[in-house]
Write an enzyme that holds these catalytic residues in place. Sequence first.
Site, PDB file in Angstrom:
ATOM      1  N   LYS A 125      34.313  24.728  23.986  1.00 46.78           N
ATOM      2  CA  LYS A 125      34.860  25.747  24.883  1.00 46.78           C
ATOM      3  C   LYS A 125      34.383  27.125  24.438  1.00 46.78           C
ATOM      4  O   LYS A 125      34.518  27.488  23.277  1.00 46.78           O
ATOM      5  CB  LYS A 125      36.387  25.719  24.871  1.00 46.78           C
ATOM      6  N   GLU A 129      38.075  18.532  30.030  1.00 49.18           N
ATOM      7  CA  GLU A 129      39.486  18.795  30.299  1.00 49.18           C
ATOM      8  C   GLU A 129      39.919  18.367  31.705  1.00 49.18           C
ATOM      9  O   GLU A 129      40.568  19.123  32.433  1.00 49.18           O
ATOM     10  CB  GLU A 129      39.794  20.294  30.094  1.00 49.18           C
ATOM     11  N   HIS A 171      46.425  35.210  17.836  1.00 50.85           N
ATOM     12  CA  HIS A 171      46.436  34.057  18.736  1.00 50.85           C
ATOM     13  C   HIS A 171      47.327  32.932  18.212  1.00 50.85           C
ATOM     14  O   HIS A 171      48.169  32.390  18.952  1.00 50.85           O
ATOM     15  CB  HIS A 171      45.001  33.537  18.913  1.00 50.85           C
TER      16      HIS A 171
END
Length: 331
Positions: free
Chosen positions: A135, A223, A251
């Site tokens: 990703k 995904e 994060h």
Amino acid sequence: MIIPVSLANDSYDIIIEKGALKKAGELLKIKGKALVVTDSGVPEEYAESLLSQLDEACLYTFPQGEENKNTDTLLAICKTLLEKDFTRTDCVIALGGGVTGDMAGFASAIYMRGIDFYNIPTTLLSQVDSSVGGKTAVDFCSAKNLLGAFHQPKKVIIDPLLLSTLEKRQISNGFAEAVKIAVTSDEKLFEIFESGKAMEKIEEVIFRAVSAKRDVVEKDEKESSLRRVLNFGHTLGHAIESSAGLGELLHGECVALGMLPMCGSEIRPRVEKALQSVGLKTEYYYNKDAVKSFLKHDKKASGNTVNIVLSDKIGSFYFKKVSLSQLEEMI
């Protein structure tokens, strides 16, 4: 340790080894030119070590921080590739944390419709999570990871020794993603956190977290179904991160907060204890209206509903489609 990732034409190896950076040239076997992308927070000696092992390489460094994970930085990397006459036989190497991996990976995905990409993560968060799975993305219009692409690396090199320069908060930040995968997919990994010995067993934590994520990615690369489990804690976490303002929360800290409302009542106290054992917050006073606004832009949303990941038992999970109003009640 070598963890193979089997993805048809995009298979690659993840190498976990102390001191691996010092032998990166031997491990990577780069044939063409390489652009090493890093940020100002990464120790200069890491880049110097890597560059000295490559036959033809140059360096691009951008300012540290999530606020620089944007289209301006992305285009600057692409412009550097163009100015240095990079072709499809050349490559990009990320040397840094999750922001660096995302930026370098996305640039390599779109430059000339895709050139080779290698990842050498230097933070715990990127070692246990973001460096694996392909990703890549940048933030856009205050929404996290809104622009991106799937672009698998050719190889990932994880050197646990690189963690020695990290602040304690950054270590905690990375542990959040490992707790996430433990709650949904690896009870034995979760028990390490419950025991309070995560730092003592850091290599095992990295190996088990990466192995668990590899297993998911192999079954669902893009995904379409199972890989959504990796979003556990991220739906709310991303909304908190975006609404809090850049730099207020990291994060992993947001993911930690975001997974708690997704835990059943029986396991929530255990998850809270596990998060606290590695220095993560389990309470946060947030701007409700701002969070609601960002929830509407979640990439997993469809109309007025969103697919979320829940867990009632350590090591297991299930998916549920809820309305935005139901999700707001949950949090």
